[in-house]
Scaffold this active site. Structure first.
Site, PDB file in Angstrom:
ATOM      1  CG  ASP A   1       2.304  -8.100  -8.209  1.00 35.68           C
ATOM      2  OD1 ASP A   1       3.384  -7.508  -8.722  1.00 35.68           O
ATOM      3  OD2 ASP A   1       1.659  -7.426  -7.430  1.00 35.68           O
TER       4      ASP A   1
ATOM      5  CE  LYS B   1       8.173  -1.997  -5.179  1.00 38.14           C
ATOM      6  NZ  LYS B   1       7.007  -2.683  -4.915  1.00 38.14           N
TER       7      LYS B   1
ATOM      8  CE1 TYR C   1      -0.121  -1.924  -1.428  1.00 34.80           C
ATOM      9  CE2 TYR C   1       1.834  -2.005  -2.520  1.00 34.80           C
ATOM     10  CZ  TYR C   1       0.826  -1.426  -2.240  1.00 34.80           C
ATOM     11  OH  TYR C   1       0.582   0.165  -2.503  1.00 34.80           O
TER      12      TYR C   1
HETATM   13  C1  LIG Z   1       5.649  -2.178  -4.840  1.00 33.27           C
HETATM   14  C2  LIG Z   1       4.709  -3.279  -5.331  1.00 33.27           C
HETATM   15  C3  LIG Z   1       3.417  -2.898  -5.960  1.00 33.27           C
HETATM   16  C4  LIG Z   1       3.178  -1.425  -6.440  1.00 33.27           C
HETATM   17  O1  LIG Z   1       4.245  -0.823  -7.097  1.00 33.27           O
HETATM   18  P1  LIG Z   1       4.222   1.025  -6.905  1.00 33.27           P
HETATM   19  O2  LIG Z   1       5.212   1.086  -8.051  1.00 33.27           O
HETATM   20  O3  LIG Z   1       4.370   0.841  -5.457  1.00 33.27           O
HETATM   21  O4  LIG Z   1       2.645   1.232  -7.380  1.00 33.27           O
HETATM   22  C5  LIG Z   1       2.816  -3.992  -6.545  1.00 33.27           C
HETATM   23  N1  LIG Z   1       2.990  -5.241  -6.252  1.00 33.27           N
HETATM   24  C6  LIG Z   1       4.046  -5.808  -5.582  1.00 33.27           C
HETATM   25  C7  LIG Z   1       4.417  -7.014  -5.448  1.00 33.27           C
HETATM   26  C8  LIG Z   1       4.971  -4.731  -4.995  1.00 33.27           C
HETATM   27  O5  LIG Z   1       5.842  -4.983  -4.315  1.00 33.27           O
END
Ligand SMILES: *Cc1c(COP(=O)(O)O)cnc(C)c1O
Length: 426
Positions: free
Chosen positions: A237, A265, A143
């Site tokens: 990511d 995060k 994701y």
């Molecule tokens: C949470 C997450 C996102 C998206 O971040 P948001 O702050 O919710 O937009 C993108 N990539 C990864 C791997 C994530 O865990």
């Protein structure tokens, strides 16, 4: 026992779609009503009915020091008093960028945004701008936020090109997104045979959005080599894994290194912050130095920066935190494994630093198709029973769990013992 939450949820549903501002919060995959949270303190959250939960979700990752960490709280309050936002540069941004640049050998510059979605979206634009190529390659089960070109699912038949996974996303936008199976090197090679227009691979090097499924070192090495051989950039990511799996995230425990890293995060410690970072050579393509456009009214917001800065400095000053977190995480998942064995329940557990996952299935999943074969009914039951006993886990087998520094071994043991009681009744 959940009366006030049920009431709050009903009221929310009248004015907010599904009663929530992010779908996973609605508990759809486990059923029932999500507890509405009144406040947090240390390792615990309290809902509007006064129920108390040991929190293993931590706002889906950001709160590595738990709720209401005093240092972060103090820094935020102090910054708030000077104004909430200026739309002009502040020194806090430079300080946070410096902390990050100092941590990574191959990172020279950082650009801050307000969410993980934005970080990834911008990193991909940058990769496309730098390489002059249009296609991007992502993996099933990873994701990367909710931007259009990343909301893809496998197309029918043998097509490698993704089709939109949500109405509202034009197929014209996802036709540039190639979809590949996670941990499958042959599949990856085929993608590069299918397209000579790949600008980048984007990957969660330790996937936390299909439960916890780490990529193998060989797979990441293959990603690195294929990018190099085809003039594409590798993007890690690390929105979830950054400053979490280790001080330098998944990058810190892996051999193959990325060209661009995205953060989110933990970098904001609970405030809305995202970032993407790379070498000077790549980042110099970004506006205003270069021609790749990217902007944000609240980007680098001072209050958010002060939360992130305090959190990162604390982590940096206390490197032993990561060993302690890892020990506690292993204590938890190994305990789960032990009580599952005692009750003849097939359970696979996984941990990387302070992230963990557990799957009710016979073999450890290595991709999303294998995760999909796990026993979701069992997971839902486990989730509900643990919640009733005061343990708050992610409400889906597709989500990872998180350990914070404020959880004690005694609390972990109490959690294992509760899990044992729940599994006896399976
Ligand atoms: C949470 C997450 C996102 C998206 O971040 P948001 O702050 O919710 O937009 C993108 N990539 C990864 C791997 C994530 O865990």
């Amino acid at each position: 026992m959940f009366d006030n939450s049920v009431k709050a949820y009903t009221q929310a549903c009248e004015v907010i779609p599904g009663g929530v501002d992010s779908p996973v919060r609605a508990f759809k995959s486990v059923g029932g009503t999500p507890p509405f949270i009144a406040r947090g303190e240390g390792a615990y959250m309290y809902d509007v009915d006064g129920n108390k939960y040991l929190d293993f979700v931590q706002s889906w990752g950001p709160l590595i020091f738990g709720h209401c960490d005093k240092d972060i709280e103090t820094a935020v309050m102090k910054t708030v008093k000077n104004g909430l936002s200026f739309g002009a540069p502040t020194e806090l941004e430079t300080l946070l960028a410096k902390e990050i640049v100092e941590m990574f050998d191959h990172i020279d510059k950082v650009r801050f945004v307000s969410s993980g979605t934005e970080a990834v979206m911008s990193a991909i634009r940058l990769a496309r701008g730098v390489t002059g190529k249009d296609d991007i390659l992502k993996f099933e089960g990873c994701y990367h936020g909710h931007s259009d070109s990343l909301l893809v699912q496998a197309g029918s038949g043998l097509a490698t090109f993704g089709t939109p996974s949500s109405p509202g996303v034009p197929a014209d936008l996802t036709k540039h997104t190639l979809l590949c199976e996670y941990n499958n090197i042959e599949n990856l090679k085929k993608c590069f045979e299918d397209s000579d227009d790949i600008s980048c691979i984007i990957i969660e090097p330790v996937a936390g959005n299909m439960g916890l499924v780490p990529a193998s070192q060989e797979f990441l090495q293959a990603c690195r080599e294929l990018c190099d051989a085809n003039g594409a950039l590798l993007i890690y990511d690390e929105v979830m894994t950054g400053f979490r799996v280790s001080l330098t995230g998944a990058s810190g425990i892996l051999d193959a290194q990325a060209d661009i890293i995205t953060f989110g995060k933990v970098i904001g410690a609970g405030m809305p912050v995202g970032a993407f970072a790379s070498s000077k050579k790549i980042m110099d393509h970004l506006s205003p130095d270069g021609t790749v456009y990217q902007a944000g009214t609240l980007s680098g917001n001072p209050v958010a920066m002060s939360a992130g800065l305090t959190s990162l400095r604390k982590l940096k000053a206390n490197p032993s935190i990561y060993n302690e977190l890892s020990d506690k995480t292993l204590r938890l998942v190994n305990g789960f494994k032990r009580v599952a064995n005692e009750n003849n329940i097939p359970l696979q557990v996984n941990a990387r630093g302070s992230m963990f996952g557990f799957f009710f299935c016979e073999e450890e999943p290595t991709n999303i198709k294998e995760v999909a074969k796990c026993d979701f009914d069992r997971f839902a039951k486990f989730h509900h029973e643990m919640l009733k006993k005061g343990f708050y886990f992610a409400c889906s087998q597709y989500e990872a769990g998180f350990m914070s520094t404020v959880v004690t071994n005694e609390e972990i043991d109490a959690c294992i013992s509760a899990a044992s009681d729940v599994m006896k009744d399976f």
